[in-house]
Scaffold this motif. Structure first.
Motif, PDB file in Angstrom:
ATOM      1  N   ALA A 255     -20.337 -19.817   0.994  1.00 25.46           N
ATOM      2  CA  ALA A 255     -19.228 -20.169   1.884  1.00 25.46           C
ATOM      3  C   ALA A 255     -18.924 -19.012   2.851  1.00 25.46           C
ATOM      4  CB  ALA A 255     -18.002 -20.566   1.089  1.00 25.46           C
ATOM      5  N   THR A 256     -17.638 -18.740   3.129  1.00 31.43           N
ATOM      6  CA  THR A 256     -17.267 -17.749   4.147  1.00 31.43           C
ATOM      7  C   THR A 256     -16.088 -16.914   3.655  1.00 31.43           C
ATOM      8  OG1 THR A 256     -17.966 -19.278   5.907  1.00 31.43           O
ATOM      9  CG2 THR A 256     -16.570 -17.414   6.550  1.00 31.43           C
ATOM     10  N   LEU A 257     -16.164 -15.604   3.949  1.00 33.39           N
ATOM     11  CA  LEU A 257     -15.059 -14.700   3.656  1.00 33.39           C
ATOM     12  C   LEU A 257     -14.622 -14.061   4.966  1.00 33.39           C
ATOM     13  CD1 LEU A 257     -13.242 -13.133   1.633  1.00 33.39           C
ATOM     14  CD2 LEU A 257     -15.047 -11.387   1.541  1.00 33.39           C
ATOM     15  N   TYR A 258     -13.326 -14.226   5.295  1.00 32.62           N
ATOM     16  CA  TYR A 258     -12.745 -13.621   6.493  1.00 32.62           C
ATOM     17  C   TYR A 258     -12.004 -12.349   6.082  1.00 32.62           C
ATOM     18  CZ  TYR A 258     -13.575 -18.196   8.645  1.00 32.62           C
ATOM     19  OH  TYR A 258     -14.162 -19.355   9.106  1.00 32.62           O
ATOM     20  N   VAL A 259     -12.265 -11.257   6.781  1.00 27.83           N
ATOM     21  CA  VAL A 259     -11.653  -9.963   6.454  1.00 27.83           C
ATOM     22  C   VAL A 259     -11.080  -9.361   7.738  1.00 27.83           C
ATOM     23  CG1 VAL A 259     -12.048  -7.640   5.593  1.00 27.83           C
ATOM     24  CG2 VAL A 259     -13.234  -9.570   4.550  1.00 27.83           C
ATOM     25  N   SER A 260      -9.801  -8.923   7.692  1.00 27.68           N
ATOM     26  CA  SER A 260      -9.156  -8.394   8.884  1.00 27.68           C
ATOM     27  C   SER A 260      -8.086  -7.368   8.503  1.00 27.68           C
ATOM     28  CB  SER A 260      -8.517  -9.538   9.684  1.00 27.68           C
ATOM     29  OG  SER A 260      -7.869  -9.059  10.838  1.00 27.68           O
ATOM     30  N   ASP A 261      -7.573  -6.682   9.529  1.00 30.79           N
ATOM     31  CA  ASP A 261      -6.447  -5.748   9.395  1.00 30.79           C
ATOM     32  C   ASP A 261      -6.652  -4.756   8.245  1.00 30.79           C
ATOM     33  OD1 ASP A 261      -5.434  -7.292  11.389  1.00 30.79           O
ATOM     34  OD2 ASP A 261      -3.776  -8.147  10.231  1.00 30.79           O
ATOM     35  N   ILE A 262      -7.828  -4.163   8.184  1.00 39.01           N
ATOM     36  CA  ILE A 262      -8.104  -3.173   7.145  1.00 39.01           C
ATOM     37  C   ILE A 262      -7.454  -1.853   7.551  1.00 39.01           C
ATOM     38  CG2 ILE A 262      -9.903  -2.011   5.807  1.00 39.01           C
ATOM     39  CD1 ILE A 262     -11.834  -4.219   6.794  1.00 39.01           C
ATOM     40  N   ILE A 263      -6.682  -1.268   6.640  1.00 42.34           N
ATOM     41  CA  ILE A 263      -6.052   0.019   6.943  1.00 42.34           C
ATOM     42  C   ILE A 263      -6.039   0.899   5.695  1.00 42.34           C
ATOM     43  CG2 ILE A 263      -3.761  -1.015   6.609  1.00 42.34           C
ATOM     44  CD1 ILE A 263      -2.683   1.172   8.517  1.00 42.34           C
ATOM     45  N   LEU A 264      -6.554   2.107   5.844  1.00 38.28           N
ATOM     46  CA  LEU A 264      -6.493   3.135   4.810  1.00 38.28           C
ATOM     47  C   LEU A 264      -5.644   4.261   5.380  1.00 38.28           C
ATOM     48  CD1 LEU A 264      -7.482   4.434   2.099  1.00 38.28           C
ATOM     49  CD2 LEU A 264      -9.364   5.419   3.433  1.00 38.28           C
ATOM     50  N   ALA A 265      -4.487   4.519   4.764  1.00 36.25           N
ATOM     51  CA  ALA A 265      -3.551   5.503   5.302  1.00 36.25           C
ATOM     52  C   ALA A 265      -3.070   6.428   4.198  1.00 36.25           C
ATOM     53  CB  ALA A 265      -2.366   4.803   5.967  1.00 36.25           C
ATOM     54  N   GLU A 266      -2.649   7.613   4.613  1.00 38.97           N
ATOM     55  CA  GLU A 266      -2.143   8.592   3.656  1.00 38.97           C
ATOM     56  C   GLU A 266      -0.750   8.185   3.181  1.00 38.97           C
ATOM     57  OE1 GLU A 266      -1.713  13.481   3.391  1.00 38.97           O
ATOM     58  OE2 GLU A 266      -2.275  12.488   5.264  1.00 38.97           O
ATOM     59  N   GLY A 267      -0.483   8.408   1.891  1.00 36.36           N
ATOM     60  CA  GLY A 267       0.814   8.058   1.328  1.00 36.36           C
ATOM     61  C   GLY A 267       0.710   6.857   0.401  1.00 36.36           C
ATOM     62  N   THR A 268       1.775   6.606  -0.327  1.00 36.13           N
ATOM     63  CA  THR A 268       1.772   5.508  -1.303  1.00 36.13           C
ATOM     64  C   THR A 268       2.360   4.223  -0.740  1.00 36.13           C
ATOM     65  OG1 THR A 268       3.926   6.249  -2.145  1.00 36.13           O
ATOM     66  CG2 THR A 268       1.948   7.123  -3.234  1.00 36.13           C
ATOM     67  N   ALA A 269       2.944   4.259   0.453  1.00 38.34           N
ATOM     68  CA  ALA A 269       3.524   3.054   1.052  1.00 38.34           C
ATOM     69  C   ALA A 269       2.429   2.254   1.753  1.00 38.34           C
ATOM     70  CB  ALA A 269       4.620   3.427   2.038  1.00 38.34           C
ATOM     71  N   VAL A 270       2.520   0.936   1.665  1.00 38.55           N
ATOM     72  CA  VAL A 270       1.575   0.046   2.338  1.00 38.55           C
ATOM     73  C   VAL A 270       2.044  -0.140   3.782  1.00 38.55           C
ATOM     74  CG1 VAL A 270       0.564  -2.244   2.364  1.00 38.55           C
ATOM     75  CG2 VAL A 270       1.023  -1.114   0.182  1.00 38.55           C
ATOM     76  N   HIS A 271       1.132   0.039   4.719  1.00 35.88           N
ATOM     77  CA  HIS A 271       1.492   0.034   6.129  1.00 35.88           C
ATOM     78  C   HIS A 271       1.022  -1.229   6.839  1.00 35.88           C
ATOM     79  CE1 HIS A 271       2.586   4.324   6.063  1.00 35.88           C
ATOM     80  NE2 HIS A 271       1.625   4.407   5.165  1.00 35.88           N
ATOM     81  N   LYS A 272       1.736  -1.564   7.909  1.00 35.71           N
ATOM     82  CA  LYS A 272       1.254  -2.594   8.808  1.00 35.71           C
ATOM     83  C   LYS A 272       0.028  -2.066   9.546  1.00 35.71           C
ATOM     84  CE  LYS A 272       4.377  -5.718   7.985  1.00 35.71           C
ATOM     85  NZ  LYS A 272       4.022  -7.009   7.330  1.00 35.71           N
TER      86      LYS A 272
END
Length: 361
Positions: A255-272
């Motif tokens: 089938a298909t896997l869509y992947v977007s808005d990948i972000i790796l950032a410093e800190g423990t908070a999840v970012h936009k």
């Protein structure tokens, strides 16, 4: 024998009144000069006649001082009136001061409570927005499939309406059957990191997953499932990064896997999601570490400036390019004169008259 002598007695206090100066004057002699109006009293100082007293100047001085004294008296009267008014104002303020003091005390209590609230907000905001720089390059496929990524199988990009409605970047990677998408990130500073991704899986029965590999052989899975799911945000926190390399890995089977808005950032908070530094992606302009691409969807034109090429495209066909010391082009239109070396080509006023070729000196 009888002696005879003659004495002349002179009154030193005599004042000579005449319109001419006395002859043979002595020091201190007074002379009223009737030649002036009013007459002036002069005194002989041994060298000349000097005005004994300047009454007119004294009168002017007295008059000036009298005027100034009157002005000063007026100022004092005004100041007395102002002081009286100011005294009434101060008395009124003193009457209101007790009430204002109570209000100030109430405000101080409120400020104290507000300060406690601000301290709490400061801690919360710091935890929420610490870090924020995205370490993942071309993290949503906005610049197509670049060499930032290593792929196997079938991987493409998509910016359809469904993708734009469910992602921040308006773009995504599309992994087909048995396909992978990998990026190795280097230069990571030891510490805590958060990673997130938006994804959609359209097929069941076979596993699809997304993880970050760190510290050599440690894994942080964001999802690992055989089930289908709609657009969903997945995230994980990596608290103990000590190695400078982190690998981001996506896998899809069937089938298909869509992947977007990948972000790796410093800190423990999840970012936009935000693009990596030095990346700017708009509808018709793309800028990243490779260079600049400016396009026009309506005309099908595109100009690319990188460290490898300076080219213009029309509907994906390369129309011109700069190759070392020459420009290669498929079509050229000159509106006016054209000079090539020592030869100039000059069009005649009308097309039927042809072209005038001039040999330059």
């Amino acid at each position: 024998m009888r002696a005879v002598a003659q004495f002349t007695i002179t009154n030193l206090c005599d004042v000579v009144t005449s319109d001419t100066a006395p002859e043979n004057p002595y020091v201190g002699q007074l002379w009223v000069n009737t030649a002036t109006v009013p007459p002036e009293t002069m005194v002989w100082d041994g060298l000349g006649w000097v005005l004994q007293n300047n009454l007119e100047e004294l009168r002017e001085t007295v008059s000036t001082h009298t005027t100034r004294f009157g002005e000063f008296q007026s100022s004092i009267d005004g100041m007395n009136s102002y002081v009286s008014s100011l005294t009434e104002t101060v008395q009124t303020l003193e009457g209101d001061l007790s009430g204002e003091q109570e209000k100030v005390l109430e405000m101080q209590a409120q400020v104290s409570e507000l300060q406690h609230s601000v301290d709490g907000l400061s801690v919360t905001m710091q935890e929420q927005f610490a870090g924020g720089i995205n370490y993942v390059r071309n993290s949503a496929g906005l610049n197509g499939i670049t060499d930032d990524w290593t792929i196997t199988g079938t991987v493409s990009t998509d910016s359809s309406t469904d993708v734009q409605s469910n992602t921040t970047s308006d773009s995504c990677f599309v992994l087909g059957d048995t396909s992978t998408l990998t990026q190795v990130i280097t230069g990571v500073v030891p510490g805590a990191y958060s990673i997130s991704v938006r994804a959609k899986k359209t097929g069941a029965s076979y596993t699809s997953y997304f993880y970050a590999q760190y510290n050599g052989n440690k894994y942080a899975y964001l999802f690992n499932t055989t089930s289908t799911f709609g657009w969903t945000e997945f995230s994980a926190v990596i608290p103990d990064v000590v190695d400078g390399t982190i690998t981001v890995y996506a896998y899809n089977r069937l089938a298909t896997l869509y992947v977007s808005d990948i972000i790796l950032a410093e800190g423990t908070a999840v970012h936009k999601w935000t693009p990596a530094p030095n990346e700017i992606y708009t509808t018709e302009v793309k800028i990243d570490r490779r260079g600049i691409e400016v396009s026009n969807a309506d005309s099908g034109q595109r100009t690319v400036i990188t460290n490898q090429e300076f080219s213009g495209y029309y509907n994906e066909e390369k129309i011109f390019t700069l190759n070392k010391d020459e420009t290669i082009t498929k079509k050229t239109t000159v509106d006016g004169e054209l000079t090539v070396g020592k030869t100039k080509f000059v069009p005649m006023p009308t097309a039927s008259e042809g072209l005038n070729i001039v040999i330059l000196d």
